[in-house]
Design a protein around this motif. Structure first.
Motif, PDB file in Angstrom:
ATOM      1  N   HIS A 117       0.818  -1.213   0.000  1.00 16.69           N
ATOM      2  CA  HIS A 117       0.000   0.000   0.000  1.00 16.69           C
ATOM      3  C   HIS A 117       0.855   1.268   0.000  1.00 16.69           C
ATOM      4  N   ALA A 142      -8.174  -2.352  -2.949  1.00 19.99           N
ATOM      5  CA  ALA A 142      -8.526  -1.058  -2.377  1.00 19.99           C
ATOM      6  C   ALA A 142      -9.234  -1.225  -1.029  1.00 19.99           C
ATOM      7  N   GLY A 145      -6.732  -1.959   1.486  1.00 12.79           N
ATOM      8  CA  GLY A 145      -6.045  -0.733   1.853  1.00 12.79           C
ATOM      9  C   GLY A 145      -6.866   0.129   2.791  1.00 12.79           C
ATOM     10  N   LEU A 146      -8.178   0.168   2.567  1.00 18.86           N
ATOM     11  CA  LEU A 146      -9.053   0.904   3.481  1.00 18.86           C
ATOM     12  C   LEU A 146      -9.012   0.287   4.876  1.00 18.86           C
ATOM     13  N   SER A 207     -14.513   1.450  -3.922  1.00 25.30           N
ATOM     14  CA  SER A 207     -13.380   1.167  -3.035  1.00 25.30           C
ATOM     15  C   SER A 207     -12.140   1.939  -3.436  1.00 25.30           C
ATOM     16  N   SER A 208     -11.854   1.983  -4.740  1.00 18.69           N
ATOM     17  CA  SER A 208     -10.652   2.653  -5.223  1.00 18.69           C
ATOM     18  C   SER A 208     -10.671   4.139  -4.877  1.00 18.69           C
ATOM     19  N   TYR A 211     -10.370   4.586  -1.010  1.00 22.01           N
ATOM     20  CA  TYR A 211      -8.985   4.307  -0.620  1.00 22.01           C
ATOM     21  C   TYR A 211      -8.121   5.548  -0.813  1.00 22.01           C
ATOM     22  N   TRP A 215      -6.507   8.378   2.099  1.00 16.91           N
ATOM     23  CA  TRP A 215      -5.102   8.759   2.092  1.00 16.91           C
ATOM     24  C   TRP A 215      -4.895  10.196   1.609  1.00 16.91           C
TER      25      TRP A 215
END
Length: 246
Positions: A117, A142, A145-146, A207-208, A211, A215
């Motif tokens: 990530h 993703a 990553g979340l 999701s992408s 994510y 960030w």
């Protein structure tokens, strides 16, 4: 996601980052990291790769030293550091006991996930610098990553400064069977699985996009927000993972 998938994503994202690096001037500004250039972002990434490879092989994280690569050698050093990191992760025993950023059950699994990530987010940075669009992430990667940023990192890396009472942020991807609720308090942050219906701020999206939003690599206009929008500003201001410039 299992270890092999994280290693595959680390390799893939590293290759994408190198492609971006070869397409850009090293002095190009990185809009998602104010004050950084493409060269600094790439040097930071390879420094982290070399640093983690050293940790995985028993090195003291506080004693690590890294020689700043010359501009013309940056891509080569980035490639060698990625290979070194992948080799160290593949050869590490499952019982590996080394330092990690936060307490975790498995140092090997933690660092494979964290570096996949880390590399992915800095790939996004270079794509934003190039201004030719950001490649979407697979929904499962993703969502993973979340989960990392909300459940593992946020409780340790989100500053509760400016938080009064208990405020909640629910994050729900529309293309994954996952959701999370952050409870922000003056004493710290707690994350639990699932999204509560009465959250002070609900955040929806693919999701992408979520994510990247988590960030601070996507704006509020790239997700759907419902509730107290000031909490979105608070997240962006208070969630930071410090990094030295490359």
């Amino acid at each position: 996601m299992d270890l092999d998938r994280h290693l595959d994503e680390l390799r893939r994202e590293g290759e994408k980052l190198r492609f971006c690096l070869r397409c850009l001037d090293l002095d190009t500004a990185v809009p998602s990291c104010p004050g950084w250039t493409v060269g600094q972002a790439a040097r930071h990434t390879t420094k982290v790769h070399h640093w983690v490879a050293s940790i995985l092989r028993g090195g003291d994280p506080a004693q690590f030293r890294f020689e700043r690569p010359a501009d013309e050698a940056l891509d080569t050093v980035l490639a060698s550091g990625l290979d070194e990191l992948l080799d160290a992760l593949r050869s590490a025993p499952t019982t590996l006991d080394v330092w990690t950023l936060v307490p975790v059950p498995s140092a090997r699994v933690f660092w494979a996930r964290r570096q996949a990530h880390e590399t992915a987010i800095h790939r996004v940075d270079l794509e934003l610098a190039a201004d030719f669009g950001v490649q979407e992430f697979d929904p499962d990667f993703a969502a993973d990553g979340l989960d990392e940023v909300l459940a593992t990192l946020a409780p340790h890396r989100f500053s509760p400064e400016g938080v009064s009472g208990v405020r909640t942020i629910a994050v729900t991807p529309l293309d994954a069977n996952d959701a999370w609720t952050l409870s922000l308090t003056p004493a710290g942050v707690h994350c639990r699985s699932g999204a509560v219906d009465d959250a002070d701020l609900s955040v929806f999206g693919l999701s992408s996009d979520l994510y990247r939003w988590a960030w601070n690599r996507a704006g509020d206009d790239q997700v759907s927000l419902r509730g107290d929008l000031g909490l979105a500003d608070l997240w962006q201001a208070n969630f930071r993972i410090g990094a030295e410039r490359g």
